[in-house]
Design a protein around this motif. Structure first.
Motif, PDB file in Angstrom:
ATOM      1  N   SER A  84      42.548  31.942  11.986  1.00  0.00           N
ATOM      2  CA  SER A  84      41.549  31.992  11.193  1.00  0.00           C
ATOM      3  C   SER A  84      41.868  32.360   9.876  1.00  0.00           C
ATOM      4  CB  SER A  84      40.529  33.172  11.541  1.00  0.00           C
ATOM      5  OG  SER A  84      39.662  33.497  10.850  1.00  0.00           O
ATOM      6  N   SER A  87      43.434  29.259   8.368  1.00  0.00           N
ATOM      7  CA  SER A  87      42.546  28.498   8.168  1.00  0.00           C
ATOM      8  C   SER A  87      41.798  28.523   6.676  1.00  0.00           C
ATOM      9  CB  SER A  87      41.651  28.071   9.092  1.00  0.00           C
ATOM     10  OG  SER A  87      42.074  27.677  10.141  1.00  0.00           O
ATOM     11  N   SER A  88      41.523  30.024   6.507  1.00  0.00           N
ATOM     12  CA  SER A  88      40.499  30.326   5.357  1.00  0.00           C
ATOM     13  C   SER A  88      41.710  30.338   4.215  1.00  0.00           C
ATOM     14  CB  SER A  88      40.218  31.858   5.588  1.00  0.00           C
ATOM     15  OG  SER A  88      41.024  32.695   5.713  1.00  0.00           O
TER      16      SER A  88
END
Length: 97
Positions: A84, A87-88
């Motif tokens: 996460s 990805s961000s």
């Protein structure tokens, strides 16, 4: 270099029958799951600070500072959080998503 020398010294002490709490910490770090990624070299410190802000669930090691190759060791079960985070930040740190 210091960590390698410390690990070697602790291994020698353990072989001689001396046990130090730090040796178990070093053994646990060797067993952590990890991933290797390449990011923009200028963003290594930024990613390190972002990862360290997550209650030390991650340890970032620079493998090649010129090319931005880093190894991220993570606590068991933190792989979803790592995915996460990466990805961000992929565009910001130059990671191919």
């Amino acid at each position: 270099m210091v960590a390698v020398n410390l690990a070697h010294a602790l291994d020698r002490l353990a072989a001689a029958g001396h046990h130090w709490p730090m040796s178990s910490v070093l053994e646990q770090e060797k067993e952590l799951p990890s991933t290797v990624v390449r990011i923009h070299p200028d963003q290594v410190y930024f990613l390190r600070f972002v990862l360290e802000a997550h209650d030390h669930a991650f340890v970032l090691t620079t493998l090649d500072r010129n090319t931005g190759l880093v190894k991220i060791a993570y606590a068991p079960g933190a792989d979803g959080l790592l995915d996460s985070i990466l990805s961000s930040l992929c565009g910001r740190i130059g990671l191919l998503c």
